[in-house]
Design a protein around this motif. Structure first.
Motif, short mmCIF file in Angstrom:
data_model
loop_
_atom_site.label_atom_id
_atom_site.label_comp_id
_atom_site.label_asym_id
_atom_site.label_seq_id
_atom_site.Cartn_x
_atom_site.Cartn_y
_atom_site.Cartn_z
N GLU A 160 7.75 6.95 -7.66
CA GLU A 160 7.62 6.94 -6.28
C GLU A 160 6.71 7.72 -4.93
N MET A 161 6.24 8.48 -6.22
CA MET A 161 4.79 8.78 -4.80
C MET A 161 4.22 7.89 -5.09
N ARG A 162 4.04 7.11 -6.27
CA ARG A 162 2.67 5.89 -6.46
C ARG A 162 3.49 4.96 -5.60
N ALA A 163 4.03 4.60 -5.65
CA ALA A 163 4.90 3.49 -5.18
C ALA A 163 4.92 3.35 -3.34
N ALA A 164 5.25 4.72 -2.43
CA ALA A 164 5.32 4.97 -1.42
C ALA A 164 2.98 4.67 -1.05
N GLN A 165 2.48 5.73 -1.78
CA GLN A 165 1.27 5.53 -1.79
C GLN A 165 1.18 3.79 -2.03
N ASP A 166 0.59 2.91 -2.77
CA ASP A 166 0.82 2.17 -3.00
C ASP A 166 1.06 0.69 -1.44
N ALA A 167 2.30 1.52 -1.39
CA ALA A 167 2.57 0.78 0.20
C ALA A 167 2.19 0.79 0.93
N LEU A 168 1.80 2.11 1.48
CA LEU A 168 0.88 2.27 2.57
C LEU A 168 -0.25 1.60 2.73
N VAL A 169 -0.95 1.85 1.26
CA VAL A 169 -2.71 1.28 0.96
C VAL A 169 -2.06 -0.07 1.27
N GLU A 170 -1.19 -0.67 1.20
CA GLU A 170 -1.37 -2.40 1.55
C GLU A 170 -0.91 -3.31 2.53
N THR A 171 -0.52 -1.98 3.64
CA THR A 171 -0.58 -2.22 5.08
C THR A 171 -1.56 -1.49 5.83
N LEU A 172 -1.92 -0.52 5.28
CA LEU A 172 -2.91 0.57 5.36
C LEU A 172 -4.38 0.04 6.07
N PRO A 173 -5.08 -0.28 5.02
CA PRO A 173 -6.32 -0.32 3.71
C PRO A 173 -7.02 1.01 4.36
N ALA A 174 -7.15 1.47 6.03
CA ALA A 174 -7.66 2.62 6.01
C ALA A 174 -7.16 4.04 5.14
N PHE A 175 -6.37 4.16 4.45
CA PHE A 175 -5.79 4.61 3.32
C PHE A 175 -6.15 4.79 1.88
N LYS A 176 -6.70 3.59 1.64
CA LYS A 176 -7.07 3.54 0.30
C LYS A 176 -7.69 4.33 -0.19
N PRO A 177 -8.88 5.06 0.27
CA PRO A 177 -9.54 5.98 0.08
C PRO A 177 -9.04 7.41 -0.74
N PHE A 178 -7.45 7.89 0.44
CA PHE A 178 -7.11 8.31 -0.47
C PHE A 178 -5.41 8.56 -1.07
N ALA A 179 -5.26 6.87 -1.90
CA ALA A 179 -4.75 7.06 -2.86
C ALA A 179 -5.23 7.61 -4.27
N THR A 180 -4.69 8.64 -4.52
CA THR A 180 -5.80 8.96 -5.57
C THR A 180 -4.36 8.52 -7.00
N LEU A 181 -3.04 8.59 -7.05
CA LEU A 181 -2.61 8.24 -7.85
C LEU A 181 -3.06 6.38 -8.22
N ASP A 182 -2.78 6.47 -10.13
CA ASP A 182 -3.20 5.66 -10.41
C ASP A 182 -2.40 5.50 -11.74
N ARG A 183 -2.42 4.32 -12.14
CA ARG A 183 -1.43 3.92 -13.43
C ARG A 183 -1.41 4.49 -14.59
N GLY A 184 -2.46 5.31 -14.84
CA GLY A 184 -3.10 6.25 -15.27
C GLY A 184 -1.86 7.75 -14.70
#
Length: 176
Positions: free
Chosen positions: A145-169
């Motif tokens: 759920e954290m990853r899904a929320a993070q990815d949704a936020l990155v999709e609409t707010l590119p400035a958040f991308k550097p803080f998106a540390t949860l990946d598929r792994g």
């Protein structure tokens, strides 16, 4: 006794996930959830030199500057916050349950040896281990759920991308 072994492994994962600091601060930081710090009704996500902070209310600041969010983005930020807190709380509960089961296993084994039946502890510990395994599954669902929320936020707010540390792994590591 396979469940007991699995529960022990889950307990180690939980203890690795949550490193406790003071009562109001905890760092979630291993290979699964790296660089996320919780405390004072906020989470801090480290990305390079800056830090993104999300409050319980879904407010976001990056590098100390407030970021204007639309309702959907605020909802994703709140979802990210709530699941990070859930991961911390589940990790602490699993760690405590693991410590309790370890103490109980030692006690039950000694009692079994005294009574001449050292193998009796297995069934009792399997039931306890199954409970811990269920808690670990809940923790991993929160990571998803954290990853899904993070990815949704990155999709609409590119400035958040550097803080998106949860990946598929991260999700795969948790479910392993």
């Amino acid at each position: 006794m396979k469940l007991a072994t699995a529960a022990f492994a889950c307990t180690l994962l939980a203890l690795a996930l949550v490193g406790c600091g003071s009562q109001d601060r905890a760092t979630i930081g291993n290979s699964v959830l790296k660089g996320i710090e919780l405390g004072d009704d906020r989470i801090s996500l480290h990305g390079g030199r800056d830090v993104a902070v999300i409050t319980k209310q879904g407010d976001l600041s990056i590098g100390g500057k407030a970021v204007a969010l639309n309702p959907a983005q605020r909802s994703q930020a709140q979802r990210l916050y709530a699941n990070a807190v859930g991961v911390r709380d589940d990790g602490i509960a699993i760690g405590k349950a693991g410590a309790a089961i370890a103490g109980k296993a030692v006690s039950e084994t000694i009692e079994g040896m005294v009574k001449g039946d050292p193998g009796a502890v297995g069934d009792k510990m399997d039931a306890e281990a199954n409970n811990i395994a269920q808690q670990a599954q809940r923790l991993c669902k929160r990571v998803v759920e954290m990853r899904a929320a993070q990815d949704a936020l990155v999709e609409t707010l590119p400035a958040f991308k550097p803080f998106a540390t949860l990946d598929r792994g991260s999700v795969t590591d948790c479910n392993a």
